[in-house]
Motif scaffolding. Structure first.
Motif, short mmCIF file in Angstrom:
data_model
loop_
_atom_site.label_atom_id
_atom_site.label_comp_id
_atom_site.label_asym_id
_atom_site.label_seq_id
_atom_site.Cartn_x
_atom_site.Cartn_y
_atom_site.Cartn_z
N ILE A 119 0.83 -1.21 0.00
CA ILE A 119 0.00 0.00 0.00
C ILE A 119 0.86 1.26 0.00
O ILE A 119 0.61 2.21 -0.74
N VAL A 120 1.92 1.24 0.83
CA VAL A 120 2.80 2.42 0.90
C VAL A 120 3.55 2.62 -0.41
O VAL A 120 3.77 3.75 -0.84
N LYS A 121 3.92 1.53 -1.07
CA LYS A 121 4.57 1.63 -2.38
C LYS A 121 3.65 2.34 -3.38
O LYS A 121 4.08 3.24 -4.12
N ILE A 122 2.39 1.96 -3.38
CA ILE A 122 1.42 2.61 -4.27
C ILE A 122 1.21 4.06 -3.87
O ILE A 122 1.07 4.96 -4.71
N GLU A 123 1.23 4.31 -2.57
CA GLU A 123 1.07 5.67 -2.07
C GLU A 123 2.21 6.57 -2.57
O GLU A 123 1.99 7.73 -2.92
N LYS A 124 3.42 6.02 -2.61
CA LYS A 124 4.56 6.76 -3.14
C LYS A 124 4.38 7.03 -4.64
O LYS A 124 4.68 8.13 -5.14
N GLU A 125 3.88 6.04 -5.36
CA GLU A 125 3.63 6.23 -6.79
C GLU A 125 2.54 7.28 -7.02
O GLU A 125 2.60 8.06 -7.99
N LEU A 126 1.57 7.31 -6.12
CA LEU A 126 0.52 8.33 -6.21
C LEU A 126 1.11 9.71 -5.95
O LEU A 126 0.67 10.69 -6.57
N GLU A 127 2.07 9.78 -5.06
CA GLU A 127 2.73 11.06 -4.81
C GLU A 127 3.39 11.57 -6.08
O GLU A 127 3.30 12.77 -6.42
N ASN A 128 4.06 10.68 -6.81
CA ASN A 128 4.66 11.07 -8.09
C ASN A 128 3.60 11.56 -9.06
O ASN A 128 3.81 12.53 -9.81
N GLN A 129 2.46 10.89 -9.05
CA GLN A 129 1.34 11.29 -9.91
C GLN A 129 0.85 12.69 -9.56
O GLN A 129 0.62 13.52 -10.43
N GLU A 130 0.74 12.97 -8.26
CA GLU A 130 0.28 14.28 -7.84
C GLU A 130 1.27 15.38 -8.20
O GLU A 130 0.88 16.50 -8.56
#
Length: 220
Positions: A119-130
């Protein structure tokens, strides 16, 4: 019929290769853009590759990678004043984030600590998206201010883009936060750890993944 199946398989292979390439670059190449008649096929292949991705966390990551490509398309189309074409990419960008949200809800490892890591890995990828969304928004704001480059209708459409992109990740962040809360309860049940110990474990993983405090706050 066999020729049609072979053609679909060829395009599917192209689509899977293209997505994997996008996952390994920082500055995403927009590739085929929505002003090209082949874009619809390219988009379809992206969605088929998502459909064939079984693991929920892998599907979420792939969805974000394709969404990055859509943002690159939006940037290029806005730069070329092809606002209607950019709208196609913007709509699919939001559709992809819905897939990401649904995939996050399905992540369920036998070990809850492993679930948190994914989940945290995806959260980091979402940060890049933002971060990329912020850059696109900055470009759109500049475009709106330049006189004589856009029609009134195009400016209204771009303003709608700003509102849509700003809100596009909100549901994903809410899903991440809800999933984290569920997994915290599971970790407590599995290990008997205190709330403070579980929070520290998650904080450590967030730091390991390089997640910034700003995104952590937004997810609350």
């Amino acid at each position: 019929m066999s020729k049609l199946i072979n053609l679909v398989l060829i395009f599917l292979l192209f689509g899977l290769t293209n997505v994997n390439a996008q996952e390994n670059v920082t500055n995403t190449d927009p590739g085929i853009t929505p002003d090209n008649f082949l874009w619809g096929l390219d988009k379809a292949m992206d969605h088929i590759s998502l459909l064939l991705t079984i693991s929920p966390d892998a599907k979420a990551s792939k969805g974000l990678a394709i969404a990055q490509e859509r943002l690159a398309e939006i940037k290029l189309m806005v730069n070329e004043n092809k606002i209607e074409a950019a709208q196609k990419s913007e709509e699919d960008h939001n559709s992809l984030l819905n897939v990401v949200k649904e995939s996050i809800s399905e992540i369920n490892e036998t070990n809850s600590s492993n679930t948190i890591k994914k989940i945290v890995k995806i959260e980091k990828e979402l940060e890049n998206q933002e971060n990329e969304i912020e850059r696109v928004n900055d470009q759109i704001k500049v475009k709106i201010k330049i006189k004589g480059t856009l029609t009134a209708e195009q400016k209204i459409l771009l303003q709608a883009f700003l509102n849509s992109l700003d809100n596009s990740t909100q549901q994903v962040k809410l899903e991440i936060n809800e999933k984290k809360n569920k997994v915290k309860a599971e970790i407590k049940k599995e290990t008997g750890k205190s709330k403070e110990e579980i929070e520290q474990e998650i904080d450590d993983e967030e730091n390991n993944q390089g997640l910034t405090d700003s995104l952590k706050e937004k997810a609350q």
